[in-house]
Design an enzyme around this catalytic site. Structure first.
Site, PDB file in Angstrom:
ATOM      1  N   GLU A  21       0.029   6.824   6.506  1.00 10.96           N
ATOM      2  CA  GLU A  21       0.225   5.600   5.722  1.00 10.96           C
ATOM      3  C   GLU A  21       1.699   5.192   5.671  1.00 10.96           C
ATOM      4  O   GLU A  21       2.014   4.020   5.495  1.00 10.96           O
ATOM      5  CB  GLU A  21      -0.275   5.794   4.293  1.00 10.96           C
ATOM      6  CG  GLU A  21      -1.777   5.906   4.184  1.00 10.96           C
ATOM      7  CD  GLU A  21      -2.225   6.092   2.751  1.00 10.96           C
ATOM      8  OE1 GLU A  21      -2.949   5.219   2.242  1.00 10.96           O
ATOM      9  OE2 GLU A  21      -1.839   7.112   2.130  1.00 10.96           O
ATOM     10  N   TYR A  53       3.267 -21.088 -10.209  1.00  8.21           N
ATOM     11  CA  TYR A  53       2.584 -20.010  -9.500  1.00  8.21           C
ATOM     12  C   TYR A  53       3.097 -19.833  -8.083  1.00  8.21           C
ATOM     13  O   TYR A  53       3.028 -18.742  -7.535  1.00  8.21           O
ATOM     14  CB  TYR A  53       1.062 -20.176  -9.521  1.00  8.21           C
ATOM     15  CG  TYR A  53       0.543 -21.545  -9.207  1.00  8.21           C
ATOM     16  CD1 TYR A  53       0.478 -22.016  -7.906  1.00  8.21           C
ATOM     17  CD2 TYR A  53       0.112 -22.378 -10.227  1.00  8.21           C
ATOM     18  CE1 TYR A  53      -0.008 -23.285  -7.624  1.00  8.21           C
ATOM     19  CE2 TYR A  53      -0.386 -23.645  -9.964  1.00  8.21           C
ATOM     20  CZ  TYR A  53      -0.437 -24.090  -8.655  1.00  8.21           C
ATOM     21  OH  TYR A  53      -0.912 -25.339  -8.380  1.00  8.21           O
ATOM     22  N   VAL A  72      -0.335   3.033  -5.693  1.00  4.80           N
ATOM     23  CA  VAL A  72      -0.587   1.652  -6.093  1.00  4.80           C
ATOM     24  C   VAL A  72      -0.275   1.474  -7.576  1.00  4.80           C
ATOM     25  O   VAL A  72       0.122   0.390  -8.004  1.00  4.80           O
ATOM     26  CB  VAL A  72      -2.025   1.190  -5.774  1.00  4.80           C
ATOM     27  CG1 VAL A  72      -2.250   1.128  -4.277  1.00  4.80           C
ATOM     28  CG2 VAL A  72      -3.067   2.049  -6.445  1.00  4.80           C
ATOM     29  N   GLU A  73      -0.426   2.537  -8.360  1.00  4.15           N
ATOM     30  CA  GLU A  73      -0.115   2.470  -9.791  1.00  4.15           C
ATOM     31  C   GLU A  73       1.349   2.095 -10.026  1.00  4.15           C
ATOM     32  O   GLU A  73       1.654   1.268 -10.888  1.00  4.15           O
ATOM     33  CB  GLU A  73      -0.412   3.818 -10.467  1.00  4.15           C
ATOM     34  CG  GLU A  73      -1.880   4.169 -10.550  1.00  4.15           C
ATOM     35  CD  GLU A  73      -2.454   4.849  -9.303  1.00  4.15           C
ATOM     36  OE1 GLU A  73      -3.594   5.332  -9.377  1.00  4.15           O
ATOM     37  OE2 GLU A  73      -1.770   4.897  -8.243  1.00  4.15           O
ATOM     38  N   LYS A  98      -6.480  -2.241  -2.614  1.00  2.00           N
ATOM     39  CA  LYS A  98      -6.140  -1.704  -1.305  1.00  2.00           C
ATOM     40  C   LYS A  98      -7.434  -1.725  -0.472  1.00  2.00           C
ATOM     41  O   LYS A  98      -8.214  -0.772  -0.497  1.00  2.00           O
ATOM     42  CB  LYS A  98      -5.588  -0.289  -1.481  1.00  2.00           C
ATOM     43  CG  LYS A  98      -4.877   0.282  -0.305  1.00  2.00           C
ATOM     44  CD  LYS A  98      -4.226   1.616  -0.705  1.00  2.00           C
ATOM     45  CE  LYS A  98      -3.616   2.292   0.486  1.00  2.00           C
ATOM     46  NZ  LYS A  98      -3.057   3.597   0.124  1.00  2.00           N
TER      47      LYS A  98
END
Length: 119
Positions: A21, A53, A72-73, A98
């Site tokens: 990864e 936005y 990802v946290e 993901k």
């Protein structure tokens, strides 16, 4: 409470804990909901009064594409912090997905809420 949202913002980045990864860029998807009082921009019809936005999206696209986190946290926390601190948002719900990370699942990830949700 009014909500300004960005749905399925796709960004390529380096994310993950496994060696493979760390060598590839993966596409993440962000869904963001932000509390914002839309009565002022609705009355003025002026973009300067909005929670823009497009600007939020551009900022997150730049940050995420240049980042390199294991979890990802961690990335979700940083993105929520950017939205709250740089754009003056008091409450944000951010879903970071993901896609394809787990066989058999469309996507995995986290959904976080930060700040005080206006009532």
């Amino acid at each position: 409470m009014d909500i300004v949202f960005i749905e399925d913002l796709r960004i390529d980045t380096v994310i993950g804990i496994y060696d493979w990864e760390r060598r590839v860029r993966q596409t993440l998807s962000l869904d963001i909901e932000m509390a914002f009082d839309n009565t002022v921009p609705a009355a003025s019809d002026d973009i300067k009064d909005t929670l823009n936005y497009k600007e939020v999206s551009k900022r997150l696209m730049t940050y995420v594409s240049e980042s390199s986190f294991g979890l990802v946290e961690t990335l979700a926390e940083r993105c929520a912090g950017i939205v709250r601190e740089e754009f003056g948002v008091t409450w944000v719900r951010l879903k970071l997905s993901k896609p394809g990370a787990v066989r058999g699942a469309k996507a995995v990830g986290v959904c976080i809420e930060r700040g005080k949700r206006p009532g």
